[in-house]
Design a protein around this motif. Structure first.
Motif: not given
Length: 293
Positions: A98-119
């Motif tokens: 998020q600090g490197l990429y201005p376009t980083f989508d924090r909401n999508l990052f949260r949503q992808l936890y449901d798909i990848f199921q990573l801790p």
């Protein structure tokens, strides 16, 4: 559009890329294939701005890639061997991205936890290889990249997760026009997702076309009878009376020449990407060889 024009790169006396020209259309999924040592990794390191070419031009949408922060800010890259900071968690890496990429989508990052199921709070070094590759996808997709470069992207993933990852990538291509370059030895999976293919050999582009054109230009002719005249034959084999010819040309012309030979039987079949790869390289010292024991 990603472009490499007349690019040459040498390492000492070894010429890794030899006057290479490559074009990835905007919004395309481009499969880069070739035998081991063909130069695929060197191409990727140029397209990601790691290497500077000895000669030639490398651009994205007309902008030079090397040492260009504007280009790198919209480029996602997943190498074959992914790297994370030794003690970092997935949440730590999310903050770093998020600090490197201005376009980083924090909401999508949260949503992808449901798909990848990573801790999110466990050190990534404790993840399996497949889990680390999933973490790399979760982070890279959230950049919302304009260009996504993937080196053996599904290596280590189980079949279900492979399909899930490729579905996410293709959705990004369809919705946002993301340009994707994939280097892989799994030609069967590339055939399912790519619309353009480049075959690399000895640092040169052997063949670069849309997949539809490539499959429409090379065919398998099975025939019982005399071999037709006037065909461009890449490979010939026989099993009993049945001859199998790998032929380059237009289907109508091949069928007309086959019919003119008045065979007992003939049939024209399409080739898979893997077969095209084998037979195209077979003409340049890469044919499958028999071993006498």
């Amino acid at each position: 559009m990603l472009e490499m024009k007349n690019v040459t790169k040498t390492f000492g006396a070894f010429k890794a890329l030899d006057d290479l020209t490559l074009t990835v259309p905007k919004g395309a999924v481009y499969g880069l294939v070739g035998p081991n040592g063909a130069g695929k990794s060197t191409v990727i390191r140029h397209l990601t701005g790691v290497y500077r070419p000895d000669s030639g031009e490398i651009t994205m949408e007309g902008l030079p890639i090397y040492e260009n922060p504007r280009v790198k800010a919209v480029t996602g890259y997943i190498p074959d061997d992914v790297f994370f900071f030794p003690s970092a968690t997935l949440e730590d890496m999310g903050k770093f991205y998020q600090g490197l990429y201005p376009t980083f989508d924090r909401n999508l990052f949260r949503q992808l936890y449901d798909i990848f199921q990573l801790p999110g709070k466990s050190p990534i070094r404790r993840f399996s290889k497949g889990m680390q590759k999933q973490a790399a996808f979760q982070l890279s997709l959230c950049i919302r990249p304009e260009v996504l470069i993937l080196d053996e992207p599904v290596d280590g993933l189980d079949p279900v997760m492979r399909r899930q990852v490729m579905s996410l990538i293709l959705s990004d291509v369809a919705e946002r026009g993301t340009t994707v370059l994939v280097s892989s030895h799994n030609l069967r999976e590339l055939e399912d997702v790519c619309d353009h293919v480049g075959i690399l050999n000895h640092g040169k582009m052997l063949l670069e076309r849309s997949l539809a054109d490539m499959q429409g230009a090379t065919h398998k002719l099975q025939i019982v009878g005399e071999v037709p005249l006037g065909l461009e034959i890449l490979h010939e084999s026989a099993s009993g009376r049945m001859k199998t010819l790998i032929v380059r040309g237009k289907p109508a012309q091949i069928e007309a020449r086959a019919a003119a030979a008045k065979p007992v039987y003939f049939d024209l079949l399409p080739l898979s990407l893997e077969e095209i790869f084998i037979y195209e390289l077979g003409g340049v010292d890469y044919a499958v060889k028999d071993i006498l024991i």
